[in-house]
Design an enzyme around this catalytic site. Structure first.
Site, PDB file in Angstrom:
ATOM      1  N   LYS A 163      -0.373 -13.516  -0.022  1.00 39.89           N
ATOM      2  CA  LYS A 163      -1.823 -12.600  -0.334  1.00 39.89           C
ATOM      3  C   LYS A 163      -3.171 -13.160  -0.732  1.00 39.89           C
ATOM      4  CE  LYS A 163      -0.152 -10.575   3.512  1.00 39.89           C
ATOM      5  NZ  LYS A 163       0.282  -8.939   3.828  1.00 39.89           N
ATOM      6  N   ARG A 177     -14.423 -11.173   3.502  1.00 39.31           N
ATOM      7  CA  ARG A 177     -13.773 -10.092   3.805  1.00 39.31           C
ATOM      8  C   ARG A 177     -14.345  -9.326   2.971  1.00 39.31           C
ATOM      9  NH1 ARG A 177     -12.375 -13.001   7.249  1.00 39.31           N
ATOM     10  NH2 ARG A 177     -10.170 -13.031   8.030  1.00 39.31           N
ATOM     11  N   ILE A 226       0.925  -1.260   0.109  1.00 37.92           N
ATOM     12  CA  ILE A 226      -0.376  -0.375   0.134  1.00 37.92           C
ATOM     13  C   ILE A 226       0.337   0.870  -0.078  1.00 37.92           C
ATOM     14  CG2 ILE A 226      -1.901   1.274   1.226  1.00 37.92           C
ATOM     15  CD1 ILE A 226      -2.725  -1.630   2.291  1.00 37.92           C
ATOM     16  N   THR A 247      12.330  -5.500   4.703  1.00 38.62           N
ATOM     17  CA  THR A 247      11.808  -6.484   4.792  1.00 38.62           C
ATOM     18  C   THR A 247      11.704  -7.680   3.420  1.00 38.62           C
ATOM     19  OG1 THR A 247       9.312  -6.553   5.485  1.00 38.62           O
ATOM     20  CG2 THR A 247      11.476  -5.683   7.042  1.00 38.62           C
ATOM     21  N   TYR A 280      -1.189 -10.577  14.932  1.00 41.60           N
ATOM     22  CA  TYR A 280      -1.125  -9.637  13.996  1.00 41.60           C
ATOM     23  C   TYR A 280      -2.120  -8.015  14.292  1.00 41.60           C
ATOM     24  CZ  TYR A 280      -2.544  -5.797  10.459  1.00 41.60           C
ATOM     25  OH  TYR A 280      -2.588  -5.253   9.543  1.00 41.60           O
ATOM     26  N   THR A 310      -5.900  -0.787  10.852  1.00 40.20           N
ATOM     27  CA  THR A 310      -7.149  -2.597  10.198  1.00 40.20           C
ATOM     28  C   THR A 310      -8.386  -2.366  10.415  1.00 40.20           C
ATOM     29  OG1 THR A 310      -6.861  -4.400   9.592  1.00 40.20           O
ATOM     30  CG2 THR A 310      -5.596  -3.777  10.968  1.00 40.20           C
ATOM     31  N   ASN A 342      -8.849  -4.642   3.693  1.00 39.61           N
ATOM     32  CA  ASN A 342      -8.011  -5.765   3.080  1.00 39.61           C
ATOM     33  C   ASN A 342      -8.157  -5.077   1.084  1.00 39.61           C
ATOM     34  OD1 ASN A 342      -9.438  -7.775   4.384  1.00 39.61           O
ATOM     35  ND2 ASN A 342      -8.208  -9.440   3.167  1.00 39.61           N
TER      36      ASN A 342
HETATM   37  P1  NAD Z   1       3.273  -4.545   3.491  1.00 40.09           P
HETATM   38  O1  NAD Z   1       3.697  -6.067   4.256  1.00 40.09           O
HETATM   39  O2  NAD Z   1       3.310  -5.170   2.296  1.00 40.09           O
HETATM   40  O3  NAD Z   1       4.380  -3.477   3.474  1.00 40.09           O
HETATM   41  C1  NAD Z   1       4.829  -2.922   4.759  1.00 40.09           C
HETATM   42  C2  NAD Z   1       6.725  -2.230   4.390  1.00 40.09           C
HETATM   43  O4  NAD Z   1       6.728  -1.881   6.205  1.00 40.09           O
HETATM   44  C3  NAD Z   1       7.639  -3.011   3.581  1.00 40.09           C
HETATM   45  O5  NAD Z   1       8.294  -2.408   2.720  1.00 40.09           O
HETATM   46  C4  NAD Z   1       8.421  -4.069   4.869  1.00 40.09           C
HETATM   47  O6  NAD Z   1       9.422  -4.064   4.021  1.00 40.09           O
HETATM   48  C5  NAD Z   1       8.627  -2.538   5.524  1.00 40.09           C
HETATM   49  N1  NAD Z   1       8.926  -2.683   7.440  1.00 40.09           N
HETATM   50  C6  NAD Z   1       8.347  -3.370   7.631  1.00 40.09           C
HETATM   51  N2  NAD Z   1       9.210  -3.410   8.974  1.00 40.09           N
HETATM   52  C7  NAD Z   1       9.641  -2.467   9.477  1.00 40.09           C
HETATM   53  C8  NAD Z   1      10.843  -1.160  10.088  1.00 40.09           C
HETATM   54  N3  NAD Z   1      10.683  -2.133  11.290  1.00 40.09           N
HETATM   55  N4  NAD Z   1      11.076  -0.601   9.524  1.00 40.09           N
HETATM   56  C9  NAD Z   1      10.929   0.242   8.735  1.00 40.09           C
HETATM   57  N5  NAD Z   1      10.090  -0.644   7.213  1.00 40.09           N
HETATM   58  C10 NAD Z   1       9.979  -1.538   7.671  1.00 40.09           C
HETATM   59  O7  NAD Z   1       2.244  -3.998   4.065  1.00 40.09           O
HETATM   60  P2  NAD Z   1       1.054  -3.467   3.560  1.00 40.09           P
HETATM   61  O8  NAD Z   1      -0.269  -4.483   2.825  1.00 40.09           O
HETATM   62  O9  NAD Z   1       1.275  -2.513   2.731  1.00 40.09           O
HETATM   63  O10 NAD Z   1       0.248  -2.582   4.605  1.00 40.09           O
HETATM   64  C11 NAD Z   1       0.612  -1.497   4.906  1.00 40.09           C
HETATM   65  C12 NAD Z   1      -0.136  -0.899   6.042  1.00 40.09           C
HETATM   66  O11 NAD Z   1      -1.675  -1.090   6.221  1.00 40.09           O
HETATM   67  C13 NAD Z   1      -0.048  -1.906   7.053  1.00 40.09           C
HETATM   68  O12 NAD Z   1       0.347  -0.710   8.934  1.00 40.09           O
HETATM   69  C14 NAD Z   1      -0.860  -2.432   7.524  1.00 40.09           C
HETATM   70  O13 NAD Z   1      -1.378  -3.005   8.712  1.00 40.09           O
HETATM   71  C15 NAD Z   1      -1.939  -1.525   6.534  1.00 40.09           C
HETATM   72  N6  NAD Z   1      -3.479  -2.859   5.926  1.00 40.09           N
HETATM   73  C16 NAD Z   1      -2.903  -3.430   5.110  1.00 40.09           C
HETATM   74  C17 NAD Z   1      -3.390  -3.881   5.074  1.00 40.09           C
HETATM   75  C18 NAD Z   1      -3.963  -4.810   3.023  1.00 40.09           C
HETATM   76  O14 NAD Z   1      -5.631  -5.516   2.528  1.00 40.09           O
HETATM   77  N7  NAD Z   1      -2.758  -5.158   2.840  1.00 40.09           N
HETATM   78  C19 NAD Z   1      -5.182  -3.548   5.071  1.00 40.09           C
HETATM   79  C20 NAD Z   1      -5.526  -2.755   6.476  1.00 40.09           C
HETATM   80  C21 NAD Z   1      -4.177  -2.123   7.048  1.00 40.09           C
HETATM   81  O1  DAU Z   2      -8.551  -6.452   6.587  1.00 42.81           O
HETATM   82  C1  DAU Z   2      -7.126  -5.769   6.472  1.00 42.81           C
HETATM   83  C2  DAU Z   2      -6.750  -6.989   6.384  1.00 42.81           C
HETATM   84  O2  DAU Z   2      -6.010  -8.042   5.309  1.00 42.81           O
HETATM   85  C3  DAU Z   2      -4.652  -6.195   6.604  1.00 42.81           C
HETATM   86  O3  DAU Z   2      -4.671  -5.209   7.983  1.00 42.81           O
HETATM   87  C4  DAU Z   2      -3.693  -7.387   7.025  1.00 42.81           C
HETATM   88  O4  DAU Z   2      -2.286  -6.724   6.151  1.00 42.81           O
HETATM   89  C5  DAU Z   2      -3.530  -8.110   5.459  1.00 42.81           C
HETATM   90  O5  DAU Z   2      -2.602  -9.203   5.609  1.00 42.81           O
HETATM   91  C6  DAU Z   2      -4.978  -8.641   5.177  1.00 42.81           C
HETATM   92  O6  DAU Z   2      -5.553  -9.522   6.099  1.00 42.81           O
HETATM   93  P1  DAU Z   2      -6.527 -11.337   5.745  1.00 42.81           P
HETATM   94  O7  DAU Z   2      -5.815 -12.039   6.875  1.00 42.81           O
HETATM   95  O8  DAU Z   2      -8.176 -10.688   5.987  1.00 42.81           O
HETATM   96  O9  DAU Z   2      -5.478 -11.501   3.956  1.00 42.81           O
HETATM   97  P2  DAU Z   2      -5.083 -12.343   3.365  1.00 42.81           P
HETATM   98  O10 DAU Z   2      -5.005 -12.518   2.071  1.00 42.81           O
HETATM   99  O11 DAU Z   2      -4.028 -13.180   4.549  1.00 42.81           O
HETATM  100  O12 DAU Z   2      -6.306 -13.671   3.511  1.00 42.81           O
HETATM  101  C7  DAU Z   2      -7.574 -13.323   2.845  1.00 42.81           C
HETATM  102  C8  DAU Z   2      -8.451 -14.498   3.653  1.00 42.81           C
HETATM  103  O13 DAU Z   2      -8.794 -15.663   2.853  1.00 42.81           O
HETATM  104  C9  DAU Z   2      -8.379 -14.287   5.173  1.00 42.81           C
HETATM  105  O14 DAU Z   2     -10.543 -15.234   5.455  1.00 42.81           O
HETATM  106  C10 DAU Z   2      -7.638 -15.667   4.946  1.00 42.81           C
HETATM  107  C11 DAU Z   2      -8.169 -16.550   3.413  1.00 42.81           C
HETATM  108  N1  DAU Z   2      -6.721 -17.331   2.736  1.00 42.81           N
HETATM  109  C12 DAU Z   2      -5.677 -16.815   2.862  1.00 42.81           C
HETATM  110  C13 DAU Z   2      -4.602 -17.456   2.280  1.00 42.81           C
HETATM  111  C14 DAU Z   2      -3.391 -16.954   2.253  1.00 42.81           C
HETATM  112  C15 DAU Z   2      -7.125 -18.371   3.072  1.00 42.81           C
HETATM  113  O15 DAU Z   2      -7.802 -18.564   2.640  1.00 42.81           O
HETATM  114  N2  DAU Z   2      -5.562 -19.383   1.550  1.00 42.81           N
HETATM  115  C16 DAU Z   2      -5.213 -18.968   2.060  1.00 42.81           C
HETATM  116  O16 DAU Z   2      -4.335 -19.438   1.381  1.00 42.81           O
END
Ligand code: NAD
Ligand code: DAU
Length: 365
Positions: free
Chosen positions: A211, A236, A26, A50, A172, A146, A201
């Site tokens: 993911k 989701r 993001i 990371t 988490y 989140t 998500n």
């Molecule tokens: P991501 O895992 O793709 O990216 C995380 C980034 O943070 C990476 O580039 C990593 O290198 C960096 N990072 C990790 N530890 C670090 C540290 N100690 N210092 C500096 N950098 C560090 O995550 P994302 O999916 O892009 O999520 C971004 C933010 O949005 C997170 O805070 C997550 O909780 C939140 N969020 C994500 C989702 C989603 O669906 N992906 C939904 C809701 C909220």
């Molecule tokens: O809701 C917001 C969150 O969405 C963020 O805060 C998290 O950073 C982000 O990773 C995401 O979390 P989820 O656990 O919902 O996402 P994930 O893609 O891991 O899984 C989505 C759904 O699919 C969940 O119900 C678990 C399921 N799943 C996931 C994987 C990886 C499967 O059934 N099979 C899989 O292999």
């Protein structure tokens, strides 16, 4: 009048942003959005790179004078202090986190360190800078969080709103809840202009293969099984990442310090139905799949421990107060996302490293 219309009528002061986690999924989409919308702003990306961080996500932007990339840890107080001073940062957009629930179950330590201690380090450093500068009114600390902090809903429960009590269920989400409470406390105790967003998500370009959506797309292209946890009936709400970035832009410019805004996609769907939609689109868009139709690859596997049943977001507040709503449908967003993964094999293939395979074995063996 929406924000972009207002923007063109008013003179906007340039901002100096620190974007933590700007090389992640993001964060990098947000950096692309910001640099395109506000080319006069300074953007400093702080990212530890990371396994989830990838400098390639910022390719094409790094050459531009107004973007600086710093590889470093948000827990490093000396570095954070130096960057805030050196770059005269007035706005922090804090994305850096350990973000994958399955990894938090395998090893929670890094989640507590980065998500709690790292967020605390940033807040403390920003508080000091803001106080030393005489508490400027336009400073902002955006804490990106989140919907998982609210826990799990059953089928008939109303969607999460900003006053829903916190009930995190995984290491988490517990670590994210801890950081949300710190951001809130910094406003209430010190007046630091923090704003929290809780969103559902995300999906779209640059999403790391672990993911659900990218994992399914990539496994279909490789002819590997599609692991669906439990009965596949967990729900989701899916938000296209571009819509999320627009929401964060609006929150930085128009959001009220001390407030929380929930951000959702209005796209609730059961996991199994989503996987079927991905298979359908892949059958249509990807020629010569190793296994076709892709639905044959769907495999039910052992459920995730403590798997939350349903998330849903009530985004009324951000719509009524800040005039934001999502524009992407799930069908449209999925099509764009799948097309992106099809045209960007060079981006995702190197991510399927030995380290990733070892992780995959641990979760799915
Ligand atoms: P991501 O895992 O793709 O990216 C995380 C980034 O943070 C990476 O580039 C990593 O290198 C960096 N990072 C990790 N530890 C670090 C540290 N100690 N210092 C500096 N950098 C560090 O995550 P994302 O999916 O892009 O999520 C971004 C933010 O949005 C997170 O805070 C997550 O909780 C939140 N969020 C994500 C989702 C989603 O669906 N992906 C939904 C809701 C909220
Ligand atoms: O809701 C917001 C969150 O969405 C963020 O805060 C998290 O950073 C982000 O990773 C995401 O979390 P989820 O656990 O919902 O996402 P994930 O893609 O891991 O899984 C989505 C759904 O699919 C969940 O119900 C678990 C399921 N799943 C996931 C994987 C990886 C499967 O059934 N099979 C899989 O292999």
């Amino acid at each position: 009048m929406n924000y972009s219309e207002q923007k063109s009528l008013t003179t906007r002061q340039p901002r100096q942003l620190l974007v933590t986690g700007g090389a992640g999924f993001i964060g990098s989409n947000f950096v692309h959005h910001w640099c395109e919308q506000y080319p006069g702003d300074r953007v400093v990306v702080l990212d530890a790179l990371t396994y989830a961080g990838n400098r390639q996500n910022l390719a094409g932007l790094e050459e531009k004078a107004n973007l600086r990339f710093v590889q470093g840890d948000i827990c490093d107080r000396v570095l954070v202090d130096r960057l805030l001073q050196e770059e005269n940062i007035d706005t922090v957009a804090h994305f850096a986190a350990e973000s994958h629930v399955d990894r938090s179950i395998l090893g929670p330590d890094a989640f507590i360190r980065t998500n709690v201690v790292g967020s605390f380090t940033l807040l403390e450093s920003f508080r000091q800078k803001w106080q030393n500068q005489g508490q400027p009114r336009d400073y902002r600390f955006l804490h990106v969080s989140t919907d998982e902090v609210y826990g799990s809903l059953s089928a008939d429960d109303p969607a999460f709103c900003e006053t829903t009590p916190y009930a995190p269920n995984s290491p988490y989400s517990a670590s994210k809840a801890g950081s949300d409470h710190l951001a809130r406390a910094y406003y209430h105790t010190y007046g630091v202009p923090t704003i929290i967003t809780n969103c559902s998500n995300n999906y779209g370009p640059y999403h790391f293969p672990e993911k659900l959506i990218p994992l399914m797309c990539i496994n279909i292209l490789l002819g590997k099984s599609l692991p669906v946890y439990g009965d596949g009936q967990n729900i989701r709400d899916w938000l296209y990442v571009g819509d999320h970035c627009r929401a964060l832009d609006v929150v930085i410019h128009k959001g009220q310090p001390g407030e929380t805004y929930n951000i959702g996609g209005n796209n609730e769907v059961k996991n199994l139905d989503l996987v079927h939609q991905i298979c359908e689109l892949m059958n249509e868009l990807a020629p010569d799949l190793p296994v076709a139709p892709a639905q044959q690859l769907i495999t039910f596997v052992k459920d995730r421990p403590g798997h939350d049943r349903r998330y849903a977001i009530d985004a009324t507040k951000i719509k009524t107060e800040l005039d934001w709503e999502p524009t992407e449908t799930l069908a449209g967003g999925l099509r764009k996302t799948i097309e992106w993964y099809l045209s960007n094999r060079d981006w995702w293939q190197p991510l399927l490293s030995q380290e990733y395979q070892a992780y995959y074995q641990k979760v799915y063996a």
